[in-house]
Design a protein around this motif. Structure first.
Motif, PDB file in Angstrom:
ATOM      1  N   UNK A   1      -5.529   3.985  -4.797  1.00  0.00           N
ATOM      2  CA  UNK A   1      -5.250   3.877  -6.237  1.00  0.00           C
ATOM      3  C   UNK A   1      -4.441   2.630  -6.564  1.00  0.00           C
ATOM      4  N   UNK A   2      -4.609   2.177  -7.769  1.00  0.00           N
ATOM      5  CA  UNK A   2      -3.916   1.026  -8.353  1.00  0.00           C
ATOM      6  C   UNK A   2      -3.774  -0.130  -7.357  1.00  0.00           C
TER       7      UNK A   2
ATOM      8  N   UNK B   1       0.974   3.616   5.699  1.00  0.00           N
ATOM      9  CA  UNK B   1      -0.313   2.925   5.775  1.00  0.00           C
ATOM     10  C   UNK B   1      -0.607   2.054   4.556  1.00  0.00           C
TER      11      UNK B   1
ATOM     12  N   UNK C   1       3.497  -4.923  -7.705  1.00  0.00           N
ATOM     13  CA  UNK C   1       4.370  -4.928  -8.866  1.00  0.00           C
ATOM     14  C   UNK C   1       5.431  -3.841  -8.797  1.00  0.00           C
ATOM     15  N   UNK C   2       5.076  -2.658  -8.341  1.00  0.00           N
ATOM     16  CA  UNK C   2       5.996  -1.527  -8.379  1.00  0.00           C
ATOM     17  C   UNK C   2       6.867  -1.396  -7.126  1.00  0.00           C
ATOM     18  N   UNK C   3       6.317  -1.715  -5.969  1.00  0.00           N
ATOM     19  CA  UNK C   3       7.077  -1.464  -4.741  1.00  0.00           C
ATOM     20  C   UNK C   3       7.536  -2.735  -4.051  1.00  0.00           C
TER      21      UNK C   3
ATOM     22  N   UNK D   1       6.630  -7.158  -3.539  1.00  0.00           N
ATOM     23  CA  UNK D   1       5.634  -7.978  -2.854  1.00  0.00           C
ATOM     24  C   UNK D   1       5.955  -8.062  -1.361  1.00  0.00           C
TER      25      UNK D   1
ATOM     26  N   UNK E   1      -3.728  -1.391  -1.124  1.00  0.00           N
ATOM     27  CA  UNK E   1      -3.046  -0.235  -1.699  1.00  0.00           C
ATOM     28  C   UNK E   1      -2.431   0.535  -0.541  1.00  0.00           C
ATOM     29  N   UNK E   2      -1.416   1.374  -0.835  1.00  0.00           N
ATOM     30  CA  UNK E   2      -0.922   2.260   0.211  1.00  0.00           C
ATOM     31  C   UNK E   2      -1.997   3.337   0.400  1.00  0.00           C
ATOM     32  N   UNK E   3      -2.711   3.249   1.478  1.00  0.00           N
ATOM     33  CA  UNK E   3      -3.850   4.143   1.679  1.00  0.00           C
ATOM     34  C   UNK E   3      -4.318   4.114   3.135  1.00  0.00           C
TER      35      UNK E   3
ATOM     36  N   UNK F   1      -5.377  11.162   1.253  1.00  0.00           N
ATOM     37  CA  UNK F   1      -4.741  10.065   0.518  1.00  0.00           C
ATOM     38  C   UNK F   1      -5.763   9.448  -0.424  1.00  0.00           C
ATOM     39  N   UNK F   2      -5.261   8.953  -1.541  1.00  0.00           N
ATOM     40  CA  UNK F   2      -6.161   8.369  -2.547  1.00  0.00           C
ATOM     41  C   UNK F   2      -5.927   6.861  -2.637  1.00  0.00           C
TER      42      UNK F   2
ATOM     43  N   UNK G   1       0.665  -8.747  -3.172  1.00  0.00           N
ATOM     44  CA  UNK G   1       1.355  -8.511  -4.440  1.00  0.00           C
ATOM     45  C   UNK G   1       1.560  -7.003  -4.598  1.00  0.00           C
TER      46      UNK G   1
END
Lengths: 397, 194
Positions: free
Chosen positions: B46-47, B179, B78-80, B82, B35-37, B43-44, B76
């Motif tokens: 998430x997903x 990150x 999906x939103x940003x 692969x 995750x972007x974290x 920062x959280x 992977x």
């Protein structure tokens, strides 16, 4: 070996193609109805020339409207949706993003006129649990400081957790409560009332205060205070994704890598706008935005005294000219002229502006379906276009 | 950070140059979530989505205290969009408390950050299909905890769990370094018989 390399290249190409889909794409249909314009408006050719120039430089689509003593005119260029090469229509609406702040400020001023709120009282005089729990030094911040961004409250939309959250889950935006919680423990940027720093948080807090003092939600307030009295037919607060399709919204584009390549981010833009509430959640068509602004200037929304307060400018410590009034941004495009004012709006996939020139009584509205939130070539293209349009209208006689 | 990075590779190089060359090559397969974290600035996590890696490591020193590996990965999103990446990862992997292997790794790599949707580009006259990815510099930092080791016939297996923090540079000027955190479970495998 050569055969293997070719095979690998084929596999990688297929893989790259397979990974891409139109996840944020939205259907785009024509806006219903037709807007009456003056086909002989004297600014018509110049406005068209300017926006054509920027569309020829790579902006997907632009709509610009002017309302003045010569009537109302809308020019557009480029596409409302690139993938289908669909043109803008005169009634194509858009998310306004931060132009919403003008509406919110006007509603606060209306409540002041009714004696429900005092601009110089502090936040703690109107106890709201989410404000008390999350805003540092709320007892030192007045309503006026929220309205003119001199409160020092950090901008929630610039917080790293908000920005990274946008990347992780763009279609599920944080609730008002969660966004307020992001401000918890954040120190003020400066002593309240001593400087200027634009912050979306100020207008989220104002929304909570409006809802608290009236006992009504923002949507209902907007309807009864602005939309219904002014007869605005194409102004909405937080329309759903389905409604934006039905109303004929354009698709929206974003230059993710700052490399002059655009991707369709329509659903993301809609989700973000929907979660921008009192600081960015209104959508409207060009006719309605300029009608609202005209009504505001003509005393049909707030009193003359309140309008004068909205135009009382403050200047940031580092600024060389005034920055902001109450819900209005100051600008000066022509030396020696009466200062112009209005407000800009920016989402992930769009950029808007409403701009008023007192010297020729012209209201300009600009709507680009490409975002300039991130630094890169599109930031410059869109900003240059806005500046050229504003400069043209400011100089027009 | 730059100095730390440089010193780490100099140290690895110095150590590697004086090490036995008869240590085995090791296959390292991992999978997990990313995750972007980063554990900074509230920062959280998430997903999260799936990430898989495959590396070929060269073990070094008599006690196999060091390794340098070439790692390939697929993340992977999906939103940003692969991503495919290749990176060189140097690791220090001492064994403490019986068979517990701790690891600290640092490296550098290249990431093909893909668009989630087809990109379009203005060529001066028309909108045409754009490139499907952007090349991004990636700096991984890895902490791991593993078990050394399980043996089966001539193969030695070292299961591990790792947290890999990747700093993405040049993703976009306003989002750099961006990150990404990956939590991985994996297995290092090598043949211990010559």
């Amino acid at each position: 070996m050569k055969k293997h390399l070719v095979l690998i290249a084929v596999y990688v190409s297929l893989f790259l193609a397979a990974c891409q889909k139109n996840l944020f794409d939205q259907p785009q249909q024509d806006a219903p109805g037709n807007v009456q314009v003056n086909p002989n408006h004297p600014m018509k050719d110049s406005l068209q020339y300017i926006i054509n120039k920027y569309v020829a430089a790579g902006l997907p689509g632009v709509q610009v409207a002017v309302r003045n003593n010569d009537g109302f005119y809308i020019a557009s260029s480029g596409y409302a949706k690139l993938e289908t090469r669909t043109a803008f229509k005169t009634g194509t609406p858009s998310w306004l993003f931060s132009i919403t702040k003008v509406y919110t400020a006007a509603m606060v001023l209306k409540m002041k006129e009714r004696g429900l709120i005092s601009l110089d009282r502090k936040l703690t005089d109107y106890p709201v649990p989410d404000i008390e729990a999350n805003i540092s030094r709320a007892g030192e911040i007045s309503i006026r400081m929220l309205l003119n961004h001199s409160s020092g409250i950090a901008d929630l939309a610039e917080l790293p957790e908000f920005m990274v959250g946008q990347l992780n889950d763009p279609l599920h935006q944080p609730s008002v409560k969660k966004r307020m919680e992001m401000l918890k423990g954040k120190p003020l940027l400066f002593e309240p009332g001593t400087d200027f720093s634009y912050s979306n948080s100020n207008y989220l807090v104002l929304q909570l205060l409006l809802e608290k003092i009236t006992g009504r939600d923002y949507q209902s307030l907007l309807n009864t205070e602005i939309i219904t009295p002014l007869g605005l037919q194409h102004t909405w607060y937080n329309p759903s994704e389905q409604q934006t399709i039905q109303y004929g919204f354009p698709n929206y584009y974003f230059d993710r890598f700052a490399n002059e390549q655009l991707e369709n981010v329509s659903r993301w833009n809609t989700a973000l706008a929907n979660a921008s509430n009192g600081y960015g959640g209104i959508a409207a068509d060009a006719a309605d935005v300029t009608s609202f602004f005209s009504a505001l200037l003509n005393g049909q929304v707030v009193s003359t005294a309140s309008l004068a307060e909205m135009k009382t400018w403050i200047t940031g410590a580092q600024s060389t000219q005034p920055d902001y009034g109450l819900g209005l941004e100051y600008s000066q495009y022509l030396e020696g002229s009466t200062p112009q004012f209005g407000h800009e709006g920016d989402g992930i996939g769009c950029s808007t502006q409403v701009f008023y020139v007192p010297d020729n009584n012209s209201i300009l509205y600009i709507n680009s379906n490409t975002g300039r939130k991130l630094f890169g070539p599109y930031l410059f293209k869109i900003t240059d276009m806005k500046n050229e349009l504003c400069r043209y209208v400011a100089r027009w006689r | 950070m730059k100095h730390l990075f440089f010193s780490f590779f100099v140290l690895l190089g110095v150590i590697a140059s004086g090490q036995r060359t008869d240590q085995p090559w090791q296959l390292d397969l991992g999978a997990g979530l990313h995750s972007f974290y980063a554990p900074v600035e509230n920062l959280k996590w998430s997903r999260p989505e799936l990430v898989t890696t495959a590396s070929l490591n060269k073990l070094m020193s008599r006690k196999q205290l060091f390794s340098v590996g070439l790692q390939l990965g697929y993340a992977r999103n999906n939103y940003q969009g692969d991503a495919l990446f290749v990176q060189l990862l140097g690791q220090i992997t001492p064994v403490i408390a019986q068979k517990l292997e701790i690891g600290f790794g640092l490296g550098a790599g290249y990431r093909l950050a893909l668009y989630p949707s087809p990109a379009q580009k203005w060529d001066g006259a028309n909108w045409i299909k754009g490139h499907s990815f952007k090349g991004v510099i990636q700096v991984p930092l890895q902490f791991s905890l593993g078990y050394r080791s399980l043996r089966f016939q001539s193969l030695e297996f070292r299961p591990y769990a790792a947290w890999q923090l990747q700093g993405l540079f040049r993703y976009s000027p306003d989002l750099s370094p961006l990150p990404v955190s990956a939590f991985l479970m994996g297995m290092k495998i090598h043949n211990y018989k010559k």
